[in-house]
Motif scaffolding. Structure first.
Motif, short mmCIF file in Angstrom:
data_model
loop_
_atom_site.label_atom_id
_atom_site.label_comp_id
_atom_site.label_asym_id
_atom_site.label_seq_id
_atom_site.Cartn_x
_atom_site.Cartn_y
_atom_site.Cartn_z
N ARG A 198 44.49 24.28 34.63
CA ARG A 198 45.54 23.97 33.67
C ARG A 198 44.99 23.08 32.55
O ARG A 198 44.32 22.09 32.79
N GLY A 199 45.28 23.48 31.33
CA GLY A 199 44.86 22.69 30.17
C GLY A 199 43.52 23.08 29.59
O GLY A 199 43.22 22.73 28.44
N ASP A 200 42.70 23.79 30.37
CA ASP A 200 41.42 24.26 29.84
C ASP A 200 41.68 25.35 28.81
O ASP A 200 42.36 26.35 29.11
N PRO A 201 41.18 25.20 27.58
CA PRO A 201 41.54 26.16 26.52
C PRO A 201 41.18 27.61 26.85
O PRO A 201 41.97 28.53 26.55
N VAL A 202 40.02 27.84 27.45
CA VAL A 202 39.62 29.21 27.76
C VAL A 202 40.48 29.79 28.89
O VAL A 202 40.90 30.95 28.84
N CYS A 203 40.77 28.96 29.90
CA CYS A 203 41.63 29.41 30.99
C CYS A 203 43.04 29.72 30.48
O CYS A 203 43.66 30.72 30.88
N GLU A 204 43.55 28.86 29.61
CA GLU A 204 44.90 29.08 29.08
C GLU A 204 44.93 30.34 28.21
O GLU A 204 45.91 31.09 28.23
N PHE A 205 43.86 30.58 27.49
CA PHE A 205 43.76 31.80 26.68
C PHE A 205 43.84 33.04 27.58
O PHE A 205 44.56 34.00 27.29
N PHE A 206 43.10 33.01 28.69
CA PHE A 206 43.10 34.16 29.59
C PHE A 206 44.47 34.35 30.22
O PHE A 206 44.98 35.48 30.33
N LYS A 207 45.10 33.25 30.64
CA LYS A 207 46.43 33.35 31.23
C LYS A 207 47.43 33.94 30.23
O LYS A 207 48.24 34.81 30.58
N GLU A 208 47.37 33.48 28.99
CA GLU A 208 48.26 34.02 27.96
C GLU A 208 48.06 35.53 27.81
O GLU A 208 49.03 36.29 27.62
N GLY A 209 46.81 35.97 27.89
CA GLY A 209 46.53 37.40 27.78
C GLY A 209 47.09 38.19 28.95
O GLY A 209 47.63 39.28 28.77
N MET A 210 46.99 37.63 30.15
CA MET A 210 47.53 38.32 31.32
C MET A 210 49.05 38.42 31.24
O MET A 210 49.64 39.46 31.59
N LEU A 211 49.71 37.38 30.76
CA LEU A 211 51.17 37.43 30.61
C LEU A 211 51.57 38.35 29.46
O LEU A 211 52.61 39.01 29.51
N ALA A 212 50.71 38.42 28.43
CA ALA A 212 50.99 39.35 27.32
C ALA A 212 50.94 40.80 27.79
O ALA A 212 51.68 41.66 27.29
N ASN A 213 50.06 41.09 28.75
CA ASN A 213 50.01 42.44 29.30
C ASN A 213 51.37 42.87 29.85
O ASN A 213 51.79 44.02 29.69
N ILE A 214 52.03 41.95 30.51
CA ILE A 214 53.32 42.25 31.12
C ILE A 214 54.36 42.59 30.06
O ILE A 214 55.27 43.39 30.29
N GLN A 215 54.20 42.02 28.86
CA GLN A 215 55.15 42.25 27.76
C GLN A 215 54.77 43.46 26.91
O GLN A 215 55.50 43.79 25.97
N SER A 216 53.68 44.11 27.22
CA SER A 216 53.24 45.22 26.38
C SER A 216 54.20 46.39 26.47
O SER A 216 55.03 46.49 27.37
N TRP A 217 54.06 47.33 25.52
CA TRP A 217 54.98 48.47 25.43
C TRP A 217 54.82 49.44 26.59
O TRP A 217 55.78 50.06 27.04
N GLY A 218 53.59 49.61 27.08
CA GLY A 218 53.35 50.59 28.13
C GLY A 218 52.12 50.24 28.95
O GLY A 218 51.35 49.32 28.60
N LEU A 219 51.93 50.95 30.04
CA LEU A 219 50.84 50.69 30.97
C LEU A 219 50.28 52.02 31.47
O LEU A 219 51.03 52.88 31.95
N VAL A 220 48.97 52.19 31.35
CA VAL A 220 48.27 53.37 31.85
C VAL A 220 47.33 52.93 32.96
O VAL A 220 46.56 51.98 32.79
N ILE A 221 47.38 53.62 34.10
CA ILE A 221 46.63 53.21 35.29
C ILE A 221 45.77 54.37 35.77
O ILE A 221 46.23 55.51 35.88
N ASN A 222 44.53 54.05 36.11
CA ASN A 222 43.62 55.05 36.67
C ASN A 222 43.89 55.19 38.17
O ASN A 222 43.15 54.70 39.02
N THR A 223 44.99 55.87 38.49
CA THR A 223 45.35 56.17 39.87
C THR A 223 46.19 57.43 39.84
O THR A 223 46.36 58.05 38.77
N PHE A 224 46.72 57.85 40.99
CA PHE A 224 47.60 59.02 40.99
C PHE A 224 48.76 58.78 41.95
O PHE A 224 48.64 58.03 42.92
N SER A 225 49.87 59.41 41.64
CA SER A 225 51.13 59.12 42.33
C SER A 225 51.04 59.37 43.82
O SER A 225 51.62 58.63 44.62
N GLU A 226 50.34 60.41 44.22
CA GLU A 226 50.27 60.76 45.63
C GLU A 226 49.57 59.68 46.45
O GLU A 226 49.75 59.62 47.67
#
Length: 475
Positions: A198-226
């Motif tokens: 907590r408070g480390d600028p690089v760590c906080e940057f990465f955390k912000e990016g991970m939370l931004a992923n959740i807010q993105s418009w869509g998600l593509v995953i290299n897997t299959f439904s089955e």
């Protein structure tokens, strides 16, 4: 000029994270979008990574490179442009450095005659969410990890759970809202999450990016439904709350291009193929522990001894810099083949002689083995490896753990030899049969009418809808 009755095809800006396990499968998706659906695709790379695009550029005329200088970053060694060339403690610095591409990408998109309609970018590039917002276009996250891994990653970054005993690496962390409420040991969780301060600028940057992923418009995953449908449903219905989650895997290169991509090798591909041709069907154990795993000398010695004592034929792709026991390669020449550096993994796994894959369980390796119908001997190390091993073992029923204590563990050579021999024999028959059955299901998923084929088509249709409803800024 586009005719009045013909809709312009979407232009997608693809931004990979420069590491083999992330980049190659995203390039496979870029090829699909361009070759099958005619989309215009621009791939942003730095100069040292441009050769990785050579195969896709040769076979996909509507794919273009955008070459940008790697941003200067004092905490990284000079000249490093790919994550395979750094150690784990430098990963966050490397990810942070890539954010320096934001300005050049923004300038390119605004200045060019054909600005992108959407961005597809790796999950480690969360900063591209704000780039897309500034351009007024959607950002789609691409993850080379599976749906369970993504679900866990989102859960961790949202809730930031802690251990009750800081001295116990085996303390179990629960994920009660996920399907089947999985439990994982603390030490088996993502290292990039565990090193957060907590408070480390690089760590906080990465955390912000991970939370931004959740807010993105869509998600593509290299897997299959089955394979992962409960976790895909969880992402859509619970975690993200929208249906723009597309499982498009297994993502693989076309067969005629599989041998061309990757890095340099100590053994020519033709020699590898010839050696495999001389082996009986299902008799070879392919050994490869990923582009990031540099075994310590005691680990390499234990693995070498275990393979020798197993009596199995083996093909071992060894990361450059690995120190093998003196005389091992000469002594094992009649039993195995050692390839230093890159090996054409998709081609190797697809060869009839290969019956088992001793792997770190990086998700790309899990997907490639699944498509080839090869059962797994698993030595998970870090990142999403333990989650991939869980899916292979408990969901698909195609994996068996040979070492479960992570990157510092030294397997017992005799036990390793016993497990390999048993897995090749009658004791591993059911697992091998399940692997063949799973390969058929993965093949059906990617063929016309299959779940992954339909998901790619639905993604393209959503992009075309965006273009059709956008304000006319191009002709």
């Amino acid at each position: 000029m586009v005719g009045k009755n013909r809709q312009r095809q979407p232009h997608v800006l693809v931004i990979p994270y420069p590491a083999p396990g992330h980049m190659l499968c995203l390039l496979d998706l870029a090829h699909l979008l361009s070759a099958r659906f005619g989309l215009a695709v621009t791939v942003a790379v730095t100069p040292a990574n441009l050769p990785i695009l050579s195969s896709i550029l040769a076979r996909s005329p509507s794919v273009s490179p955008l070459v940008l200088p790697f941003p200067e970053y004092p905490s990284l060694p000079p000249g490093v442009e790919n994550a395979k060339d750094i150690d784990f403690p430098q990963f966050l610095f490397f990810i942070h450095a890539l954010a320096g591409l934001r300005g050049p990408l923004l300038d390119w998109a605004r200045a060019g005659p054909d600005p992108p309609d959407a961005i597809i970018s790796d999950l480690f590039l969360g900063w591209t969410n704000s780039l897309a917002a500034e351009l007024g276009i959607p950002r789609i996250v691409f993850t080379p990890s599976g749906a369970l891994s993504v679900s866990i990653f989102h859960w961790l970054w949202r809730r930031m759970p802690q251990r009750s005993n800081l001295d116990d690496p085996d303390e179990l962390i629960s994920f009660p809202s996920l399907p089947n409420s999985p439990l994982f040991r603390w030490r088996d969780l993502s290292g990039l999450w565990k090193i957060y301060r907590r408070g480390d600028p690089v760590c906080e940057f990465f955390k912000e990016g991970m939370l931004a992923n959740i807010q993105s418009w869509g998600l593509v995953i290299n897997t299959f439904s089955e394979l992962e449908h409960p976790y895909l449903d969880y992402l859509r219905d619970v975690d993200l709350g929208h249906r723009r989650v597309w499982a498009v895997g297994p993502l693989l290169p076309p067969l005629d291009a599989a041998a061309e991509r990757g890095g340099t090798s100590s053994v020519a591909g033709e020699k590898v193929a010839a050696w495999l041709d001389g082996c009986d069907e299902g008799s070879v154990v392919y050994v490869a522990l990923g582009s990031h795993t540099l075994l310590a000398p005691p680990q390499a010695a234990a693995l070498a001894a275990g393979m020798e004592r197993s009596g199995a034929r083996f093909l071992w792709a060894v990361k450059e810099g690995t120190v093998l026991p003196e005389g091992f390669e000469e002594r094992a020449a009649g039993q195995g083949l050692v390839v230093h550096g890159w090996a054409p993994q998709v081609v190797i796994l697809g060869h009839p002689a290969v019956g088992l894959f001793l792997t770190h369980c990086g998700w790309n390796s899990v997907m490639e083995a699944t498509a080839a119908g090869v059962a797994l001997l698993m030595w998970p190390m870090m990142a999403d490896h333990f989650v991939g091993a869980r899916v292979a073992e408990e969901v698909a029923g195609v994996g068996l753990r040979v070492c479960d204590d992570g990157p510092g563990a030294v397997p017992d050579p005799d036990e390793l030899a016993r497990v390999v021999a048993e897995a090749q024999g009658e004791g591993g028959r059911e697992r091998r049969e399940r692997a063949k059955a799973m390969a058929a299901r993965s093949r059906e998923a990617t063929e016309e009418g299959g779940s992954s084929y339909k998901n790619v088509a639905e993604l393209v249709e959503e992009l075309r809808k965006l273009v059709a409803t956008a304000k006319p800024s191009k002709t």
